[in-house]
Design a protein around this motif. Structure first.
Motif, PDB file in Angstrom:
ATOM      1  N   ASN A  28       0.847  -1.184   0.074  1.00 18.24           N
ATOM      2  CA  ASN A  28       0.087   0.201  -0.075  1.00 18.24           C
ATOM      3  C   ASN A  28       0.872   1.335  -0.123  1.00 18.24           C
ATOM      4  O   ASN A  28       0.493   2.201  -0.573  1.00 18.24           O
ATOM      5  N   ILE A  29       1.936   1.268   0.677  1.00 18.61           N
ATOM      6  CA  ILE A  29       2.985   2.322   0.667  1.00 18.61           C
ATOM      7  C   ILE A  29       3.671   2.556  -0.815  1.00 18.61           C
ATOM      8  O   ILE A  29       3.560   3.691  -1.288  1.00 18.61           O
ATOM      9  N   LYS A  30       4.015   1.459  -1.357  1.00 13.85           N
ATOM     10  CA  LYS A  30       4.271   1.630  -2.866  1.00 13.85           C
ATOM     11  C   LYS A  30       3.371   2.350  -3.613  1.00 13.85           C
ATOM     12  O   LYS A  30       3.607   2.948  -4.522  1.00 13.85           O
ATOM     13  N   THR A  31       2.149   1.531  -3.651  1.00 13.04           N
ATOM     14  CA  THR A  31       0.895   2.175  -4.389  1.00 13.04           C
ATOM     15  C   THR A  31       1.081   3.589  -4.226  1.00 13.04           C
ATOM     16  O   THR A  31       0.455   4.268  -5.213  1.00 13.04           O
ATOM     17  N   GLY A  32       0.662   4.182  -3.041  1.00 18.90           N
ATOM     18  CA  GLY A  32       0.512   5.527  -2.666  1.00 18.90           C
ATOM     19  C   GLY A  32       1.673   6.213  -3.289  1.00 18.90           C
ATOM     20  O   GLY A  32       1.377   7.433  -3.818  1.00 18.90           O
ATOM     21  N   MET A  33       3.140   6.031  -3.184  1.00 13.66           N
ATOM     22  CA  MET A  33       3.973   6.762  -3.667  1.00 13.66           C
ATOM     23  C   MET A  33       4.095   6.805  -5.202  1.00 13.66           C
ATOM     24  O   MET A  33       4.392   7.837  -5.521  1.00 13.66           O
ATOM     25  N   LYS A  34       3.522   5.710  -5.715  1.00 14.07           N
ATOM     26  CA  LYS A  34       3.592   5.700  -7.314  1.00 14.07           C
ATOM     27  C   LYS A  34       2.577   6.469  -7.669  1.00 14.07           C
ATOM     28  O   LYS A  34       2.604   7.229  -8.926  1.00 14.07           O
ATOM     29  N   GLU A  35       1.569   6.935  -6.989  1.00 17.41           N
ATOM     30  CA  GLU A  35       0.421   7.813  -7.373  1.00 17.41           C
ATOM     31  C   GLU A  35       0.777   9.378  -6.936  1.00 17.41           C
ATOM     32  O   GLU A  35      -0.066  10.069  -7.192  1.00 17.41           O
ATOM     33  N   GLY A  36       1.975   9.551  -6.560  1.00 15.61           N
ATOM     34  CA  GLY A  36       2.432  10.848  -6.421  1.00 15.61           C
ATOM     35  C   GLY A  36       2.276  11.384  -5.160  1.00 15.61           C
ATOM     36  O   GLY A  36       2.469  12.633  -4.572  1.00 15.61           O
ATOM     37  N   LYS A  37       1.860  10.678  -4.115  1.00 12.90           N
ATOM     38  CA  LYS A  37       1.754  10.955  -2.551  1.00 12.90           C
ATOM     39  C   LYS A  37       3.308  11.042  -1.907  1.00 12.90           C
ATOM     40  O   LYS A  37       4.128  10.471  -2.523  1.00 12.90           O
ATOM     41  N   SER A  38       3.414  11.786  -1.208  1.00 16.03           N
ATOM     42  CA  SER A  38       4.508  11.857  -0.192  1.00 16.03           C
ATOM     43  C   SER A  38       4.711  10.743   0.339  1.00 16.03           C
ATOM     44  O   SER A  38       3.902   9.949   0.633  1.00 16.03           O
ATOM     45  N   GLN A  39       6.101  10.310   0.941  1.00 18.69           N
ATOM     46  CA  GLN A  39       6.033   9.190   1.586  1.00 18.69           C
ATOM     47  C   GLN A  39       5.387   9.138   2.864  1.00 18.69           C
ATOM     48  O   GLN A  39       4.703   8.165   3.378  1.00 18.69           O
ATOM     49  N   LYS A  40       5.498  10.101   3.632  1.00 16.33           N
ATOM     50  CA  LYS A  40       4.638  10.234   4.835  1.00 16.33           C
ATOM     51  C   LYS A  40       3.255  10.125   4.575  1.00 16.33           C
ATOM     52  O   LYS A  40       2.706   9.572   5.668  1.00 16.33           O
ATOM     53  N   GLN A  41       2.709  10.689   3.700  1.00 15.40           N
ATOM     54  CA  GLN A  41       1.216  10.539   3.526  1.00 15.40           C
ATOM     55  C   GLN A  41       1.068   9.183   3.193  1.00 15.40           C
ATOM     56  O   GLN A  41      -0.200   8.674   3.532  1.00 15.40           O
ATOM     57  N   ALA A  42       1.789   8.506   2.249  1.00 17.89           N
ATOM     58  CA  ALA A  42       1.533   7.158   1.857  1.00 17.89           C
ATOM     59  C   ALA A  42       1.589   6.167   3.032  1.00 17.89           C
ATOM     60  O   ALA A  42       0.763   5.395   3.105  1.00 17.89           O
ATOM     61  N   VAL A  43       2.629   6.297   4.083  1.00 15.40           N
ATOM     62  CA  VAL A  43       2.644   5.616   5.196  1.00 15.40           C
ATOM     63  C   VAL A  43       1.311   5.830   6.023  1.00 15.40           C
ATOM     64  O   VAL A  43       0.880   4.801   6.526  1.00 15.40           O
ATOM     65  N   ALA A  44       0.928   7.139   6.236  1.00 14.90           N
ATOM     66  CA  ALA A  44      -0.221   7.291   7.018  1.00 14.90           C
ATOM     67  C   ALA A  44      -1.381   6.492   6.433  1.00 14.90           C
ATOM     68  O   ALA A  44      -2.309   6.031   7.131  1.00 14.90           O
ATOM     69  N   ILE A  45      -1.516   6.444   5.055  1.00 13.83           N
ATOM     70  CA  ILE A  45      -2.785   5.851   4.569  1.00 13.83           C
ATOM     71  C   ILE A  45      -2.635   4.462   4.495  1.00 13.83           C
ATOM     72  O   ILE A  45      -3.775   4.019   5.076  1.00 13.83           O
ATOM     73  N   ALA A  46      -1.599   3.680   4.433  1.00 15.27           N
ATOM     74  CA  ALA A  46      -1.430   2.419   4.476  1.00 15.27           C
ATOM     75  C   ALA A  46      -1.617   1.852   5.995  1.00 15.27           C
ATOM     76  O   ALA A  46      -2.234   1.057   6.112  1.00 15.27           O
ATOM     77  N   LEU A  47      -1.098   2.951   6.975  1.00 14.28           N
ATOM     78  CA  LEU A  47      -1.237   2.416   8.349  1.00 14.28           C
ATOM     79  C   LEU A  47      -2.955   2.417   8.789  1.00 14.28           C
ATOM     80  O   LEU A  47      -3.294   1.601   9.497  1.00 14.28           O
ATOM     81  N   ASN A  48      -3.346   3.472   8.209  1.00 12.80           N
ATOM     82  CA  ASN A  48      -4.858   3.708   8.747  1.00 12.80           C
ATOM     83  C   ASN A  48      -5.676   2.495   8.040  1.00 12.80           C
ATOM     84  O   ASN A  48      -6.541   1.764   8.593  1.00 12.80           O
ATOM     85  N   GLU A  49      -5.296   2.011   6.864  1.00 10.98           N
ATOM     86  CA  GLU A  49      -5.945   0.938   5.991  1.00 10.98           C
ATOM     87  C   GLU A  49      -5.777  -0.405   6.884  1.00 10.98           C
ATOM     88  O   GLU A  49      -6.759  -1.063   7.001  1.00 10.98           O
TER      89      GLU A  49
END
Length: 63
Positions: A28-49
């Motif tokens: 999920n972190i890798k998916t978020g970063m590929k979509e242009g999210k910052s690393q911190k935001q991608a981590v937060a979204i993945a942990l929330n999921e």
């Protein structure tokens, strides 16, 4: 009146893995970063999921 049959933009843009394993979170972190999210935001979204899936991950505490 809004069209309720259409999925929200977040559901269509982010096909995240539903799970609490380390592999699901990493994917999920890798998916978020590929979509242009910052690393911190991608981590937060993945942990929330993962929390939604039942993972016991504590929230980050401020100092």
């Amino acid at each position: 009146m809004p069209d309720t049959t259409r999925p929200s933009p977040r559901e269509t843009d982010m096909p995240l893995s539903k799970g609490k394993s380390r592999e699901a979170i990493s994917k999920n972190i890798k998916t978020g970063m590929k979509e242009g999210k910052s690393q911190k935001q991608a981590v937060a979204i993945a942990l929330n999921e993962a929390r939604k899936a039942g993972a016991k991950i504590p929230k980050k505490h401020r100092k």
